[in-house]
Design a protein around this motif. Structure first.
Motif, PDB file in Angstrom:
ATOM      1  N   ALA A  34       0.828  -1.207   0.000  1.00  0.00           N
ATOM      2  CA  ALA A  34       0.000   0.000   0.000  1.00  0.00           C
ATOM      3  C   ALA A  34       0.861   1.256   0.000  1.00  0.00           C
ATOM      4  CB  ALA A  34      -0.927  -0.003   1.216  1.00  0.00           C
ATOM      5  N   ALA A  35       1.985   1.221   0.718  1.00  0.00           N
ATOM      6  CA  ALA A  35       2.879   2.385   0.756  1.00  0.00           C
ATOM      7  C   ALA A  35       3.424   2.689  -0.629  1.00  0.00           C
ATOM      8  CB  ALA A  35       4.031   2.119   1.735  1.00  0.00           C
ATOM      9  N   PHE A  36       3.777   1.648  -1.355  1.00  0.00           N
ATOM     10  CA  PHE A  36       4.306   1.847  -2.697  1.00  0.00           C
ATOM     11  C   PHE A  36       3.241   2.470  -3.600  1.00  0.00           C
ATOM     12  CE2 PHE A  36       5.864   0.027  -6.855  1.00  0.00           C
ATOM     13  CZ  PHE A  36       6.956   0.863  -6.937  1.00  0.00           C
ATOM     14  N   LEU A  37       2.009   1.975  -3.491  1.00  0.00           N
ATOM     15  CA  LEU A  37       0.930   2.499  -4.330  1.00  0.00           C
ATOM     16  C   LEU A  37       0.621   3.956  -3.984  1.00  0.00           C
ATOM     17  CD1 LEU A  37      -1.065   1.758  -6.554  1.00  0.00           C
ATOM     18  CD2 LEU A  37      -2.667   1.005  -4.799  1.00  0.00           C
ATOM     19  N   VAL A  38       0.561   4.283  -2.708  1.00  0.00           N
ATOM     20  CA  VAL A  38       0.276   5.657  -2.296  1.00  0.00           C
ATOM     21  C   VAL A  38       1.390   6.595  -2.743  1.00  0.00           C
ATOM     22  CG1 VAL A  38       0.074   7.184  -0.287  1.00  0.00           C
ATOM     23  CG2 VAL A  38      -1.212   5.059  -0.370  1.00  0.00           C
ATOM     24  N   SER A  39       2.641   6.150  -2.641  1.00  0.00           N
ATOM     25  CA  SER A  39       3.751   7.003  -3.071  1.00  0.00           C
ATOM     26  C   SER A  39       3.695   7.271  -4.569  1.00  0.00           C
ATOM     27  CB  SER A  39       5.092   6.364  -2.694  1.00  0.00           C
ATOM     28  OG  SER A  39       5.285   5.139  -3.381  1.00  0.00           O
ATOM     29  N   VAL A  40       3.295   6.267  -5.358  1.00  0.00           N
ATOM     30  CA  VAL A  40       3.153   6.457  -6.801  1.00  0.00           C
ATOM     31  C   VAL A  40       2.067   7.489  -7.098  1.00  0.00           C
ATOM     32  CG1 VAL A  40       2.431   5.349  -8.953  1.00  0.00           C
ATOM     33  CG2 VAL A  40       4.022   4.182  -7.418  1.00  0.00           C
ATOM     34  N   PHE A  41       0.910   7.328  -6.464  1.00  0.00           N
ATOM     35  CA  PHE A  41      -0.172   8.299  -6.668  1.00  0.00           C
ATOM     36  C   PHE A  41       0.255   9.690  -6.218  1.00  0.00           C
ATOM     37  CE2 PHE A  41      -3.371   4.636  -6.280  1.00  0.00           C
ATOM     38  CZ  PHE A  41      -3.524   4.555  -7.655  1.00  0.00           C
ATOM     39  N   GLY A  42       1.009   9.757  -5.130  1.00  0.00           N
ATOM     40  CA  GLY A  42       1.449  11.051  -4.627  1.00  0.00           C
ATOM     41  C   GLY A  42       2.402  11.753  -5.571  1.00  0.00           C
ATOM     42  N   ILE A  43       3.318  10.987  -6.180  1.00  0.00           N
ATOM     43  CA  ILE A  43       4.291  11.583  -7.098  1.00  0.00           C
ATOM     44  C   ILE A  43       3.600  12.228  -8.285  1.00  0.00           C
ATOM     45  CG2 ILE A  43       6.148  11.064  -8.726  1.00  0.00           C
ATOM     46  CD1 ILE A  43       7.038   8.850  -6.777  1.00  0.00           C
ATOM     47  N   ALA A 310      -1.741   1.728   7.567  1.00  0.00           N
ATOM     48  CA  ALA A 310      -0.358   1.980   7.991  1.00  0.00           C
ATOM     49  C   ALA A 310       0.528   2.277   6.790  1.00  0.00           C
ATOM     50  CB  ALA A 310       0.172   0.768   8.767  1.00  0.00           C
ATOM     51  N   GLY A 311       0.343   1.500   5.708  1.00  0.00           N
ATOM     52  CA  GLY A 311       1.129   1.725   4.501  1.00  0.00           C
ATOM     53  C   GLY A 311       0.851   3.074   3.871  1.00  0.00           C
ATOM     54  N   SER A 312      -0.377   3.543   3.971  1.00  0.00           N
ATOM     55  CA  SER A 312      -0.716   4.850   3.401  1.00  0.00           C
ATOM     56  C   SER A 312       0.074   5.958   4.080  1.00  0.00           C
ATOM     57  CB  SER A 312      -2.219   5.106   3.534  1.00  0.00           C
ATOM     58  OG  SER A 312      -2.963   4.158   2.812  1.00  0.00           O
ATOM     59  N   VAL A 313       0.206   5.861   5.400  1.00  0.00           N
ATOM     60  CA  VAL A 313       0.981   6.864   6.131  1.00  0.00           C
ATOM     61  C   VAL A 313       2.450   6.816   5.697  1.00  0.00           C
ATOM     62  CG1 VAL A 313       1.764   7.602   8.415  1.00  0.00           C
ATOM     63  CG2 VAL A 313      -0.587   6.804   8.087  1.00  0.00           C
ATOM     64  N   ILE A 314       2.987   5.598   5.586  1.00  0.00           N
ATOM     65  CA  ILE A 314       4.383   5.448   5.152  1.00  0.00           C
ATOM     66  C   ILE A 314       4.542   5.941   3.711  1.00  0.00           C
ATOM     67  CG2 ILE A 314       6.231   3.778   4.725  1.00  0.00           C
ATOM     68  CD1 ILE A 314       4.936   2.017   6.897  1.00  0.00           C
ATOM     69  N   GLY A 315       3.558   5.623   2.856  1.00  0.00           N
ATOM     70  CA  GLY A 315       3.621   6.027   1.459  1.00  0.00           C
ATOM     71  C   GLY A 315       3.644   7.525   1.276  1.00  0.00           C
ATOM     72  N   ILE A 316       2.959   8.254   2.158  1.00  0.00           N
ATOM     73  CA  ILE A 316       2.985   9.721   2.075  1.00  0.00           C
ATOM     74  C   ILE A 316       4.408  10.231   2.283  1.00  0.00           C
ATOM     75  CG2 ILE A 316       2.222  11.842   3.216  1.00  0.00           C
ATOM     76  CD1 ILE A 316      -0.437  10.421   3.785  1.00  0.00           C
ATOM     77  N   GLY A 317       5.098   9.648   3.275  1.00  0.00           N
ATOM     78  CA  GLY A 317       6.490  10.043   3.501  1.00  0.00           C
ATOM     79  C   GLY A 317       7.392   9.693   2.335  1.00  0.00           C
ATOM     80  N   PHE A 318       7.231   8.471   1.785  1.00  0.00           N
ATOM     81  CA  PHE A 318       8.032   8.071   0.629  1.00  0.00           C
ATOM     82  C   PHE A 318       7.775   8.984  -0.559  1.00  0.00           C
ATOM     83  CE2 PHE A 318       8.432   3.338   2.018  1.00  0.00           C
ATOM     84  CZ  PHE A 318       9.460   3.708   2.870  1.00  0.00           C
ATOM     85  N   GLY A 319       6.520   9.348  -0.767  1.00  0.00           N
ATOM     86  CA  GLY A 319       6.173  10.214  -1.896  1.00  0.00           C
ATOM     87  C   GLY A 319       6.820  11.575  -1.782  1.00  0.00           C
ATOM     88  N   ARG A 320       6.824  12.126  -0.576  1.00  0.00           N
ATOM     89  CA  ARG A 320       7.465  13.437  -0.371  1.00  0.00           C
ATOM     90  C   ARG A 320       8.950  13.387  -0.712  1.00  0.00           C
ATOM     91  NH1 ARG A 320       4.532  17.223   2.415  1.00  0.00           N
ATOM     92  NH2 ARG A 320       2.571  16.523   3.380  1.00  0.00           N
ATOM     93  N   ILE A 321       9.589  12.294  -0.329  1.00  0.00           N
ATOM     94  CA  ILE A 321      11.023  12.153  -0.617  1.00  0.00           C
ATOM     95  C   ILE A 321      11.252  11.947  -2.111  1.00  0.00           C
ATOM     96  CG2 ILE A 321      13.051  10.704  -0.213  1.00  0.00           C
ATOM     97  CD1 ILE A 321      11.877  10.077   2.564  1.00  0.00           C
ATOM     98  N   ALA A 322      10.381  11.124  -2.740  1.00  0.00           N
ATOM     99  CA  ALA A 322      10.565  10.780  -4.153  1.00  0.00           C
ATOM    100  C   ALA A 322      10.403  11.973  -5.076  1.00  0.00           C
ATOM    101  CB  ALA A 322       9.587   9.676  -4.549  1.00  0.00           C
ATOM    102  N   ILE A 323       9.613  12.972  -4.670  1.00  0.00           N
ATOM    103  CA  ILE A 323       9.407  14.156  -5.512  1.00  0.00           C
ATOM    104  C   ILE A 323      10.741  14.814  -5.860  1.00  0.00           C
ATOM    105  CG2 ILE A 323       8.590  16.548  -5.410  1.00  0.00           C
ATOM    106  CD1 ILE A 323       6.435  14.702  -6.227  1.00  0.00           C
ATOM    107  N   ASP A 324      11.672  14.803  -4.908  1.00  0.00           N
ATOM    108  CA  ASP A 324      12.968  15.460  -5.124  1.00  0.00           C
ATOM    109  C   ASP A 324      13.951  14.600  -5.896  1.00  0.00           C
ATOM    110  OD1 ASP A 324      12.084  17.676  -3.648  1.00  0.00           O
ATOM    111  OD2 ASP A 324      12.682  16.737  -1.754  1.00  0.00           O
ATOM    112  N   THR A 325      13.590  13.349  -6.197  1.00  0.00           N
ATOM    113  CA  THR A 325      14.524  12.455  -6.894  1.00  0.00           C
ATOM    114  C   THR A 325      14.094  12.173  -8.337  1.00  0.00           C
ATOM    115  OG1 THR A 325      13.361  10.467  -6.121  1.00  0.00           O
ATOM    116  CG2 THR A 325      15.113  11.347  -4.712  1.00  0.00           C
TER     117      THR A 325
END
Length: 830
Positions: A34-43, A310-325
């Motif tokens: 779920a974290a991976f999916l949320v981070s993708v949507f966030g990016i 839980a993964g959604s919360v983690i994914g939000i953090g991953f997405g924020r970091i991934a934006i800069d990469t």
């Protein structure tokens, strides 16, 4: 409801707490997926959302926007033609472009008094401090992100301006997150060097005006010299430009959920096996199968829900970091400052996917409740008819395999050139592979048992354990299979793509010196100082200078990279053409398109193409279609002189410098760097090639994260499954110990079981991974628009060995646990 709660408290909750490891592992894999999916949507939601907010803040009530075909804009006289069109209340002229400053790239906005008709954040910003702006010479208003105060002198490009005020309050202050400069139209035109030119005209329509009729009327007034569309088209073009990364990452998220489903299946199978006495008791006292299965599925839904949240919360953090990469070259085309913005649908969709995956996998495992009689369930855990795979299921799996392979191969041969169909073909190919493994479940389990028997007496016991639980063994084997397959496919396909890009751009690395307006990892789209090419050509050691241009342009509705080509250019858009076609392109007799752009525009070699330019509609002929790695939605090339003439872009944005024979390249590089202005970038061919590869590797970082996540989930799955296998058989292990079996034999039994599963699963993953790498390379031309050659790599053996080693490493804790079991406790009845 009371009965449901009581059953949940007495059975599900108690079992979940008692077997914490199983519960934690299940929640963890769902959380990771779920974290991976949320981070993708966030990016990608952040990219399009940032542009949407900027467009809304500038456009306001504007119904249409007229924009330049390239960043050179269009003649300001077009604005008068638009203003006289029936149905137009106001035509607001604007300069809208990015400029360099001491605080990084800033959005420069220039407008006149007519901007008050927009009722936008831009209009309110003008009204707030209009007096200060008008009374200040070369005055500008800035956002808080610029880091300037009233009265400061700041540098915009090669011009100095005075800060007349800082916009700090209201929605205006949030325009482009405060990273903007607002000034009069005349000053903005002077700063950008586009005197008498505009980048945009915002059109406010009469109330109740016919939108289509108005658009057609404005289009006639513009007469092909600019683009007419709704303001939101900018966000659409941004979304199109990142489709490649979006599809790749979504496919990766899907793979993560597939692997997680295997773990949930094995976990639930073990849970049912451990609860067989309880289930049999419920059945004996009149409990209905539907109720028991419903409780199990409800438990799975809770696990998916907790993991998804839980993964959604983690994914939000991953997405924020991934934006800069994200790749710099990709972000270069996005005019808005990208800030993290999670779409509303992201978390519900990720949680829903986690719940559905958990419930679906559990439903397959829970089906055995319908197949086991109370008498069989009361027996000690052992072989069960529920664990046998029926013939009709294997036949159905073979049909799915044949159908999936047929569909995937046909889609590849059709060369539809569409991301969706390419992704669908890959999904069908992977699905066919899994179905084939299920159809051959008996043979795979026997193969794992054969490997286990190679370990002597302990291996014989392990083989017997494997053969009596084929479904559990198969599901566990699939986690290893998927880990190896995904690793080999992604790493192999990435290497093949890099090698192909390196081959197609090899001539770029052979150039002695490059002079450009941007660093090597970016597209040089800004004009170099006038006369620089002539100055470089006169330097000692320079044999020849070839000029070139790059710019963003819109062909049809697609935002593309446009190349201005001259004789001797090393661009693949030139090098991959026949000599006669090269000469025709440079002479202005036609243009060359990348393969994806050719498909998007629906034209081929020999077809006539009408394109909009600041000088009106121009007709040209497609002289060539080449395989070219496109960063946006396509690439086009025309003669350098034709590009300068049609698009009002005089000069060059990059220089290709050839050293004279015997000249030291390092000294020539230093000489050119010393004589060039500070804002110009000078680098070698090797640095240029490394910059391109670096940008591509940035894009591949997301894909590499996919296989890391899949391997992580597979490792958790294997560790969890083997641990549960030991717990399931602790009575059996206790009996063996009571009969004289040593701790060493017990330890070897679990390790042999793990070896059988991991060796067969890893070997199978090796074979299918190489096949899927070849298949991925075959689909890549439709996704990346470049021909990719399949190159087997010896590293696949290393990856397979690492997967097997990881599996064996994961089996050590449960093996030690089995060896240390207390005999009295193990043989006691719970």
């Amino acid at each position: 409801m009371t009965a449901l709660i009581d059953r949940w408290r007495l059975f599900a909750l108690r079992e979940s707490v008692k077997h914490r490891g199983r519960t934690i592992a299940s929640v963890t894999v769902m959380a990771v997926s779920a974290a991976f999916l949320v981070s993708v949507f966030g990016i990608f939601g952040s990219l399009t959302g940032s542009v949407d907010r900027l467009v809304g803040g500038i456009a306001g009530s504007a119904a249409l926007e007229v924009t330049g075909v390239t960043d050179s804009g269009f003649p300001a006289s077009i604005r008068d033609d638009i203003a006289s069109t029936p149905g137009v209340v106001a035509a607001v002229p604007m300069v809208r472009t990015q400029v360099d400053s001491h605080s990084g790239p800033l959005l420069l906005l220039g407008a006149d008094a007519s901007a008050t008709a927009l009722d936008s954040d831009l209009q309110r910003a003008v009204e707030q401090q209009l007096a200060a702006l008008v009374s200040t010479t070369n005055g500008v208003l800035v956002g808080t992100g610029v880091g300037a105060t009233t009265g400061d002198i700041i540098q915009l490009g090669s011009h100095r301006v005075t800060v007349a005020g800082v916009i700090r309050d209201g929605a205006s202050a949030r325009l482009n997150e405060g990273h903007f400069v607002l000034t009069s139209l005349a000053i903005a035109q002077r700063v950008t060097g586009h005197a008498g030119r505009l980048d945009s005209v915002m059109i406010v329509a009469e109330p109740h005006a016919d939108s289509e009729g108005l658009r057609e009327a404005v289009d006639r007034a513009v007469n092909g010299r600019a683009l007419v569309a709704e303001p939101s088209v900018r966000a659409v073009q941004t979304g199109n430009g990142v489709r490649i990364l979006q599809y790749m990452t979504l496919m990766g998220a899907a793979l993560a959920f597939i692997v997680a489903a295997f773990l949930i299946y094995t976990t639930m199978t073990m849970a049912i096996a451990q609860r067989r006495p309880t289930i049999s008791m419920l059945r004996a006292v009149g409990g209905r199968r539907r109720t028991i299965v419903g409780d199990l599925l409800a438990e799975a839904a809770v696990i998916g829900l907790i993991g998804g949240m839980a993964g959604s919360v983690i994914g939000i953090g991953f997405g924020r970091i991934a934006i800069d990469t994200l790749p710099v070259a990709l972000m270069q085309s996005v005019e808005a400052r990208t800030v993290y913005s999670l779409p509303l649908y992201a978390i519900p969709l990720a949680v829903g996917a986690a719940v559905c995956t958990s419930v679906t996998a559990s439903a397959v495992a829970a089906y055995q409740v319908y197949k086991v009689s109370p008498i069989e369930a009361l027996a000690p855990v052992g072989a069960s008819v529920a664990d046998q795979v029926r013939l009709w299921l294997r036949v159905a799996a073979i049909c799915v395999t044949v159908g999936g392979l047929t569909v995937s191969v046909v889609l590849v041969l059709l060369r539809l050139g569409d991301f969706f169909w390419s992704g669908f073909a890959l999904s069908m190919f992977f699905g066919a592979g899994i179905a084939l493994c299920f159809a051959t479940i008996g043979g795979l389990v026997r193969a794992a048992a054969w490997v286990a028997r190679r370990f002597g007496r302990a291996g014989e016991l392990a083989a017997a354990t494997l053969e009596r639980a084929p479904r559990r063994v198969w599901a566990t084997m699939m986690t290893v299979f998927m880990a190896v397959t995904v690793t080999i496919t992604i790493t192999g396909a990435n290497n093949d793509l890099l090698n192909s890009v390196r081959s197609s751009l090899g001539a770029v690395g052979d150039v002695d010196v490059w002079v450009a307006s941007h660093p090597p990892e970016q597209f040089p789209t800004t004009a170099l100082p006038s006369g620089l090419a002539a100055e470089v050509a006169t330097l000692p050691g320079v044999a020849h200078v070839t000029e070139g241009q790059l710019g963003y342009a819109t062909l049809g509705t697609e935002k593309v990279i446009l190349y201005g080509l001259d004789h001797g250019s090393v661009s693949p858009m030139y090098q991959d053409l026949d000599p006669q076609v090269r000469a025709d392109v440079v002479a202005g007799h036609g243009m060359v398109l990348s393969r994806d752009l050719s498909r998007a525009l629906g034209v081929g070699i020999g077809d006539e193409l009408s394109i909009r330019t600041p000088r009106g509609l121009q007709r040209t002929r497609v002289l060539g279609v080449v395989s070219y790695f496109s960063a946006l939605t396509g690439t086009a090339g025309i003669g350098l002189n034709q590009m300068s003439d049609w698009f009002d872009r005089p000069g060059a944005t990059l220089l290709q410098v050839e050293a004279a024979p015997g000249v030291d390249e390092a000294q020539l590089l230093a000489s050119i760097r010393q004589s060039s202005p500070s804002e110009v970038y000078v680098y070698s061919g090797a640095e240029s090639l490394a910059g391109v590869e670096g940008a591509i590797r940035q894009g591949m970082a997301v894909a590499n994260a996919v296989w890391v996540i899949v391997v992580l989930i597979a490792a958790i799955a294997l560790l969890n499954t083997l641990t549960l296998s030991v717990l399931e058989r602790r009575r059996e292990i206790g009996v063996l110990r009571a009969m004289g079996a040593s701790r060493r034999v017990t330890l070897g039994m679990v390790l042999a079981e793990a070896a059988g599963i991991s060796v067969v699963g890893g070997g199978l993953g090796l074979l299918f991974g190489m096949a899927s790498q070849f298949f991925f390379d075959s689909v890549t031309p439709d996704i990346m628009n470049i021909d990719v050659a399949y190159r087997p790599n010896s590293m696949v053996l290393v990856f397979t060995a690492a997967a097997i080693g990881l599996s064996l490493l994961g089996s050590i804790p449960p093996a030690l646990r089995a060896a240390r079991l207390n005999i009295i406790e193990a043989v006691s009845i719970e």
